[in-house]
Design an enzyme around this catalytic site. Structure first.
Site, PDB file in Angstrom:
ATOM      1  N   CYS A 137       0.796  -1.223   0.000  1.00 42.20           N
ATOM      2  CA  CYS A 137       0.000   0.000   0.000  1.00 42.20           C
ATOM      3  C   CYS A 137       0.833   1.279   0.000  1.00 42.20           C
ATOM      4  O   CYS A 137       0.399   2.267  -0.600  1.00 42.20           O
ATOM      5  CB  CYS A 137      -0.979  -0.009   1.170  1.00 42.20           C
ATOM      6  SG  CYS A 137      -0.217  -0.291   2.787  1.00 42.20           S
ATOM      7  N   HIS A 319      -2.059   1.181   7.270  1.00 44.78           N
ATOM      8  CA  HIS A 319      -2.439   1.190   5.856  1.00 44.78           C
ATOM      9  C   HIS A 319      -2.290   2.605   5.315  1.00 44.78           C
ATOM     10  O   HIS A 319      -2.619   3.581   5.997  1.00 44.78           O
ATOM     11  CB  HIS A 319      -3.883   0.701   5.686  1.00 44.78           C
ATOM     12  CG  HIS A 319      -4.304   0.590   4.256  1.00 44.78           C
ATOM     13  ND1 HIS A 319      -3.900  -0.441   3.440  1.00 44.78           N
ATOM     14  CD2 HIS A 319      -5.087   1.383   3.491  1.00 44.78           C
ATOM     15  CE1 HIS A 319      -4.419  -0.273   2.237  1.00 44.78           C
ATOM     16  NE2 HIS A 319      -5.136   0.833   2.244  1.00 44.78           N
TER      17      HIS A 319
END
Length: 469
Positions: A137, A319
């Site tokens: 990510c 994330h």
């Protein structure tokens, strides 16, 4: 290691060599010889004693390597020996057995592939990279910003891209950046940041080590990983802030980072001082109650700090997401590979700490359903209808932000969604009403579809009275 085929032997000597040397080992490998070829080498040594002239068929150094000790059975192939320099040089000239070239090929990792989703972005067809369950990510969040800024472009028919290609594009962007200041000190600092960023690039494919501070949405403990965002001019945000209306939590957390706070909690809980123990428990409670790593105070500060139309990276729950601000509202780029074919799902609203969000298209218009094209809802996707829905949605978000913090949070938004659902039901109610009208006629007396449940419960008594009469 390169493999060289030996020259064809002289016609008069070929028969002797072929009789003593296996076909797969015409040239010996010296110290790199596979343990399974020990017998072949011994046979070749005996042939060399019987036919001294045959040694001319092999390189002289390879013949010298026959005196090297044999590897033990079951051991791995030995590496380069610490012998004399000529022996090391001649190893390169000797070909290895045919079984050994398979080992580097089996150890080589398979490249990672990521699907490319093309979206209309500000009038131009633009690619974004989607990710699977455990995708890189940080790399995708940064690269998607570069794609949306048109700093990196892909061929129009590109559907799949590898992580190596993404890393190459990112490396080119970093190397193309020039320092704005021409002073020698700033140029040296800039070059050091570039070197740090290039060193950190491989970590982008697995995950970055960032340490958030609870004092501001852009406060992070500086690490070499942060140099990538600084050089590219990409803001890095988080929303994990302490509510200033909780003075105990403010005193317990202070200006510490997450790692420092965890260490303080461990120290305070094992302290004999009751005040320190209390402070540790308050800090631990803060981490437990804000496990989502986003607070209402942090969301308000994040909305105020982000600039209109700005593309940034939002960090939450380990994330990294691509974030933008449109008409005073925050949106996260939808990069889940499951939405690869959903053209109307590009952005996801960020207006709640509980994860309740709405999907929008590339123009930030609200998306109502998945897997349905235009007109699938009987004309509800008309421009006038879409504009009204968007206005209702924005009004609900504005009312939500004006609510006191002690209220339930999404009351106005839920009310707007309920009114919208009732409006849809009224549009679809034309056919059921006609069916209920038809059910009252003698031909449709047996039909019960469309009647309320209470009416069905009372109907049998009325029919039984008619039968008795």
């Amino acid at each position: 290691m390169e493999h060289h085929q030996p020259e064809d032997p002289a016609p008069g000597k070929a028969g002797t060599v072929e009789a003593d040397i296996p076909k797969n080992h015409e040239v010996l490998a010296g110290p790199y010889e596979h343990p399974q070829d020990t017998d072949a080498r011994d046979a070749d040594g005996e042939a060399g004693e019987r036919e001294p002239a045959d040694q001319a068929l092999l390189p002289s150094q390879c013949g010298d390597n026959l005196e090297s000790p044999l590897p033990e059975a079951g051991s791995a192939p030995p590496g380069p020996t610490l012998g004399t320099l000529p022996e090391v040089e001649t190893i390169k000239a000797c070909s290895m057995p045919q079984e050994l070239p398979q080992s580097p090929r089996t150890r080589q990792p398979e490249p990672d592939f990521y699907c490319v989703k093309w979206i209309p972005w500000k009038g131009e067809r633009t690619p974004i990279i989607t990710q699977s369950t455990n995708g890189p990510c940080p790399l995708l969040a940064i690269m998607n910003i570069l794609f949306l800024q048109w700093k990196v472009k892909l061929p129009p028919q590109k559907e799949v891209i590898t992580s190596d290609e993404l890393m190459a594009h990112l490396g080119n962007c970093l190397l193309s950046i020039k320092p704005q200041e021409k002073s020698e000190g700033l140029q040296l600092n800039f070059q050091q940041n570039v070197d740090d960023a290039m060193t950190v690039l491989p970590k982008l494919a697995t995950g970055l080590d960032v340490n958030a501070r609870f004092t501001g949405v852009s406060d992070f403990e500086y690490t070499p990983e942060c140099s990538v965002f600084d050089l590219l001019g990409i803001p890095l945000y988080h929303g994990w802030l302490v509510d200033p209306q909780s003075p105990e939590a403010v005193r317990a957390v202070g200006k510490l980072s997450y790692n420092q706070l965890v260490e303080r909690i461990i120290t305070c809980k094992h302290s004999s001082d009751t005040n320190l123990v209390t402070k540790g428990l308050v800090a631990e409670q803060f981490l437990e109650t804000t496990a989502a790593q986003l607070t209402y105070h942090g969301l308000c500060e994040l909305t105020a700090a982000a600039k209109e139309g700005e593309l940034s990276v939002f960090f939450r729950n380990n994330h990294f997401s691509t974030m933008t601000k449109h008409k005073s509202h925050l949106y996260l780029l939808v990069t889940d590979q499951g939405f690869l074919q959903e053209e109307q799902i590009v952005w996801e609203s960020l207006h709640n700490v509980d994860g309740d969000s709405c999907f929008c298209d590339s123009d930030f218009h609200l998306s109502h359903s998945l897997g349905k094209g235009p007109g699938a809802e009987g004309g509800s996707g008309s421009p006038e209808k879409q504009l009204q829905v968007d206005q209702d949605y924005l009004i609900a978000l504005s009312l939500q932000q004006q609510q006191p913090r002690g209220t339930l949070g999404l009351t106005d938004l839920e009310l707007a969604q309920q009114l919208q659902q009732e409006e849809y039901q009224q549009q679809q109610a034309a056919q059921p009403v006609w069916m209920r009208t038809r059910a009252l006629s003698p031909q449709g007396r047996g039909a019960t579809s469309g009647r309320p449940a209470g009416e069905r419960r009372q109907r049998p008594k009325h029919e039984s009275d008619c039968i008795l009469l």
